[in-house]
Design an enzyme around this catalytic site. Structure first.
Site, mmCIF file in Angstrom:
data_model
loop_
_atom_site.group_PDB
_atom_site.id
_atom_site.type_symbol
_atom_site.label_atom_id
_atom_site.label_comp_id
_atom_site.label_asym_id
_atom_site.label_seq_id
_atom_site.Cartn_x
_atom_site.Cartn_y
_atom_site.Cartn_z
ATOM 1 N N ASP A 105 0.697 -1.111 0.029
ATOM 2 C CA ASP A 105 -0.044 0.162 -0.066
ATOM 3 C C ASP A 105 1.010 1.184 -0.134
ATOM 4 O O ASP A 105 1.562 1.407 0.944
ATOM 5 C CB ASP A 105 -0.737 -0.055 1.242
ATOM 6 C CG ASP A 105 -1.883 -1.037 1.219
ATOM 7 O OD1 ASP A 105 -2.412 -1.205 0.180
ATOM 8 O OD2 ASP A 105 -2.170 -1.953 2.017
ATOM 9 N N ASP A 123 -10.211 -5.704 -0.846
ATOM 10 C CA ASP A 123 -9.187 -5.334 -0.116
ATOM 11 C C ASP A 123 -9.845 -4.536 1.023
ATOM 12 O O ASP A 123 -10.569 -3.413 0.908
ATOM 13 C CB ASP A 123 -8.160 -4.543 -0.904
ATOM 14 C CG ASP A 123 -6.857 -3.612 -0.179
ATOM 15 O OD1 ASP A 123 -6.828 -4.314 1.129
ATOM 16 O OD2 ASP A 123 -6.310 -2.613 -0.684
HETATM 17 C C1 DX5 Z 1 -6.541 -0.027 3.036
HETATM 18 C C2 DX5 Z 1 -5.359 -0.724 2.348
HETATM 19 C C3 DX5 Z 1 -5.426 -2.343 2.750
HETATM 20 C C4 DX5 Z 1 -5.313 -2.716 4.102
HETATM 21 C C5 DX5 Z 1 -5.585 -4.368 4.270
HETATM 22 O O1 DX5 Z 1 -6.296 1.349 2.728
HETATM 23 O O2 DX5 Z 1 -5.454 -0.594 1.160
HETATM 24 O O3 DX5 Z 1 -4.479 -3.073 1.922
HETATM 25 O O4 DX5 Z 1 -4.130 -2.174 4.672
HETATM 26 O O5 DX5 Z 1 -5.319 -4.403 5.637
HETATM 27 P P1 DX5 Z 1 -6.484 -5.255 6.522
HETATM 28 O O6 DX5 Z 1 -6.755 -6.674 5.884
HETATM 29 O O7 DX5 Z 1 -6.046 -5.298 7.897
HETATM 30 O O8 DX5 Z 1 -7.696 -4.388 6.343
HETATM 31 ZN ZN ZN Z 2 -4.614 -2.138 -0.412
#
Ligand code: DX5
Ligand code: ZN
Length: 223
Positions: A35, A179
């Protein structure tokens, strides 16, 4: 299409990253999901090019980058120039900020990288449908972008269903990635809705045995 899991690194223990990578390499995760947040499009800042450079060199797992930035049209071509690695498989930008999807897709595909388009919870799937010829992956965010560890917004599951139905009806063979908030206990909801690529951060990194968690997720998404 075989469905698979991508591990979102943002939820890992950054103090012990090399150990985290070793543990992931022992699992069936196909991609590591990075990310990239700019503090403008989302109220948070995450990894940048320096970190990414060392991760890509040291790990064998394929890479998926999720750009949560205001100016992907400028940032993405720079990243592509910096990371000429066969491990870089997919780059996704947000439909809310990308000014020229056609142009950015062309640059990305020319470098043998798949091009994904993401929509935040408040955006309609039309933003994906209207750009369908330029994209190789459709990312439907299941939380508000910016932070790991949030709960799934239920309404987003309907968007996955609607997009998947549209793809089926129109014979479109583009994977739907989801996601945010995805864990072993809720992954079947997204799988039943028609998702194909499941990004999970907390759902993997906050469990005791990543291999067992991912194996159990794989059983559900490929049943
Ligand atoms: C949110 C991100 C995701 C997130 C995923 O902005 O794009 O990739 O970090 O983490 P979890 O699975 O903990 O929501
Ligand atoms: Zn993400």
């Amino acid at each position: 299409m075989k469905n698979f899991i991508a591990a979102s690194l943002i939820a890992a223990d950054f103090w012990s990253l090399s150990k985290e990578f070793k543990k992931l390499e022992n699992t069936k995760v196909k991609w590591i999901h990075y990310d990239i947040m700019d503090g403008h499009f989302v109220p948070n800042i995450s990894v940048g090019s320096c970190e990414l450079n060392s991760f890509i060199k040291k790990s064998n797992i394929e890479v998926d980058i999720h750009f949560m930035v205001t100016n992907p049209d400028i940032i993405v071509p720079n990243f592509i120039k910096m990371f000429k690695s066969r491990k870089l498989k997919n780059i996704t930008v947000h439909a809310e900020t990308c000014k020229n999807v056609k142009k950015l897709s062309k640059i990305t595909r020319k470098n043998n990288i798949k091009f994904g388009l993401a929509i935040s919870p408040e955006s309609s799937i039309k933003k994906i449908i209207n750009n369908i010829e330029y994209i190789d992956l459709a990312l439907v965010m299941t939380v508000k972008p910016g932070f790991a560890g949030q709960d799934i917004i239920n309404n987003c599951i309907n968007k996955v269903k609607n997009l998947s139905n549209f793809f089926d009806k129109n014979n479109i063979n583009i994977p739907i990635q989801v996601d945010g908030g995805i864990k072993l206990k809720n992954i079947s909801l997204l799988s039943d809705a028609g998702a194909n690529i499941f990004v999970s951060g907390t759902g993997i990194f906050k469990t005791n045995n990543y291999k067992v968690t991912v194996d159990n997720m794989m059983k559900i998404i490929n049943k």
